[in-house]
Design an enzyme around this catalytic site. Structure first.
Site, short mmCIF file in Angstrom:
data_model
loop_
_atom_site.label_atom_id
_atom_site.label_comp_id
_atom_site.label_asym_id
_atom_site.label_seq_id
_atom_site.Cartn_x
_atom_site.Cartn_y
_atom_site.Cartn_z
N HIS A 13 -30.84 -18.28 22.40
CA HIS A 13 -30.56 -17.34 23.49
C HIS A 13 -31.24 -17.84 24.75
CE1 HIS A 13 -30.66 -13.74 25.99
NE2 HIS A 13 -29.76 -13.20 25.20
N CYS A 15 -24.97 -16.03 26.51
CA CYS A 15 -25.23 -14.72 27.10
C CYS A 15 -24.86 -14.75 28.58
CB CYS A 15 -26.69 -14.33 26.93
SG CYS A 15 -27.09 -12.72 27.66
N HIS A 37 -22.94 -12.94 23.80
CA HIS A 37 -23.36 -11.68 24.42
C HIS A 37 -22.58 -11.53 25.72
CE1 HIS A 37 -27.71 -11.66 22.56
NE2 HIS A 37 -26.75 -11.61 21.65
N ASP A 62 -23.43 -6.66 25.33
CA ASP A 62 -24.89 -6.64 25.44
C ASP A 62 -25.30 -5.61 26.46
OD1 ASP A 62 -27.43 -7.37 24.86
OD2 ASP A 62 -27.41 -9.24 25.99
N HIS A 63 -26.24 -4.79 26.08
CA HIS A 63 -26.77 -3.73 26.93
C HIS A 63 -25.67 -2.75 27.29
CE1 HIS A 63 -30.19 -6.69 28.23
NE2 HIS A 63 -30.17 -6.44 26.93
N TYR A 116 -29.74 -0.18 24.89
CA TYR A 116 -28.99 -0.10 23.64
C TYR A 116 -28.55 1.32 23.29
CZ TYR A 116 -29.78 -4.99 22.98
OH TYR A 116 -29.77 -6.36 23.15
#
Length: 387
Positions: free
Chosen positions: A234, A272, A299, A346-347, A365
């Site tokens: 990542h 990501c 992501h 993601d998020h 999250y």
């Protein structure tokens, strides 16, 4: 279509696995969060987690993350034992059929945000990195030696002014939020412990840390190849130096170097868009083209930058990430795969008072915000496929 997954944080996660199934996840991304960093993940614990996910109608698709200990990153202390334990954990995961393993090589902190409740015009909230607040913490709360030299003079002056009028509650909020990014932060790091953690990197610059990452992969990848495991790194979050700490995976050039040094097929990337997208010099769609065969986990999120170097989490199809262009290239690569590439939104924004309903979810999250993101990303994929 990319393979839809959502992240879960294990038994302590207030969001039930059933909610993730209802939100559209087919696979779960998780880890054995209760096992200390550097210790072996036993087969029995891996199987227990798999069974819980299977009972909810999904499968454990990707490990996020099998953490790399600070001893390994600094090549000090028990790093050789931790390497042995890491290899054993990979064997145990492969025995259980889990072969995509995420990790990062960020020193001390896994991620950094100064505000976990940044209010948006809609009334929802996002997580945010504010460069002035970061300078307040670094220069005037932590009072790190030489910190002011790491910021533009204008940012230091803004931070000085802000600090002089800042309430204690705001200072406490900044400290609390930054320490949230520390592994084990639930056990209450103090500022002195924070300083000690930073001090471990006093003699480690970016070149040295990069060499340590290469050494780690050289020690791990032969076994990973034998097991059929893909190690996916990542990127740094955010992708620039902080608190005097080096960064080694922030740009396309960083990953190019890593492939050159460790060409093993098991040396892969967790792509990501949010982390890479914070830097305007990262051309995300071109990065997908270049590293397509190395991307084994995705992501998808977007961030909105400002002129000071601050950013917040934008809507998944908004902000600075050219999500349509990125998705076109991801779908092109996905079409050549026998097994779809796992992806997760993601998020997500906190909305509809979901924290009050579900308890203390991990920052970014909340389930409704991620469900909205997954729906948007699924719609984008379908629209592109139908074009």
């Amino acid at each position: 279509m990319l393979y839809p997954t959502l992240r879960h944080f294990g038994p302590k996660d207030p969001t039930p696995l059933a909610f993730l199934k209802q939100a559209g996840a087919e696979g779960i991304v998780t880890a054995l969060h209760h096992i200390a960093v550097g210790e072996v993940w036993p087969v029995s614990e891996i199987e227990k987690c798999q069974e819980e996910i299977a009972e909810a109608g999904m499968q454990w698709t990707v490990v996020e993350s099998l953490p790399v200990s600070e001893d390994i990153k600094t090549r000090s202390g028990n790093f050789e034992k931790h390497l042995d334990n890491y290899r054993q954990s990979l064997k145990n995961l492969a025995e259980c059929g889990i072969t995509t393993v995420t990790y990062n090589f960020m020193p001390v902190m896994d991620w950094t945000r100064t505000d976990l409740d940044f209010r948006l015009p809609s009334g929802a909230s996002a997580i945010r990195f504010d460069r002035v607040e970061m300078a307040v913490f670094d220069c005037f709360i932590l009072d790190r030696e030489g910190a002011q030299l790491d910021y533009p003079a204008a940012i230091v002056e803004k931070a000085r002014t802000a600090f002089s009028t800042m309430s204690q509650a705001t200072k406490d909020r900044i400290v609390h939020n930054l320490i949230k990014g520390l592994p084990g932060a639930e056990e209450s790091f103090t500022l002195e412990e924070f300083k000690q953690a930073l001090a471990a990197y006093d003699d480690i610059d970016a070149d040295q840390l990069r060499a340590h990452l290469v050494s780690f992969l050289q020690a791990i990848c032969p076994l990973a190849e034998e097991l059929g495991v893909k190690m996916v790194i990542h990127p740094d979050d955010p992708p620039f130096p902080l608190l005097g700490l080096p960064r080694v995976l922030s740009t396309a050039e960083d990953f190019r170097y890593l492939i050159d040094q460790v060409p093993s097929e098991s040396n892969g990337l967790c792509f990501c868009t949010g982390s890479f997208g914070v830097r305007a010099d990262n051309q995300l769609s071109l990065m997908v083209e270049e590293f397509a065969d190395r991307i084994h986990f995705i992501h998808l999120r977007s961030t909105q930058r400002d002129e000071f170097g601050s950013f917040h989490e934008a809507g998944h199809l908004e902000g600075d990430v050219p999500m349509r262009d990125v998705m076109i290239n991801l779908l092109e690569e996905n079409a050549h795969r026998e097994t779809p590439i796992p992806m997760r939104p993601d998020h997500g924004h906190c909305m509809m008072h979901e924290l009050n309903a579900l308890g203390d979810t991990a920052p970014g999250y909340t389930i409704i915000g991620r469900m909205k993101g997954l729906a948007e990303l699924t719609g984008l994929q379908m629209g592109l496929i139908w074009e």
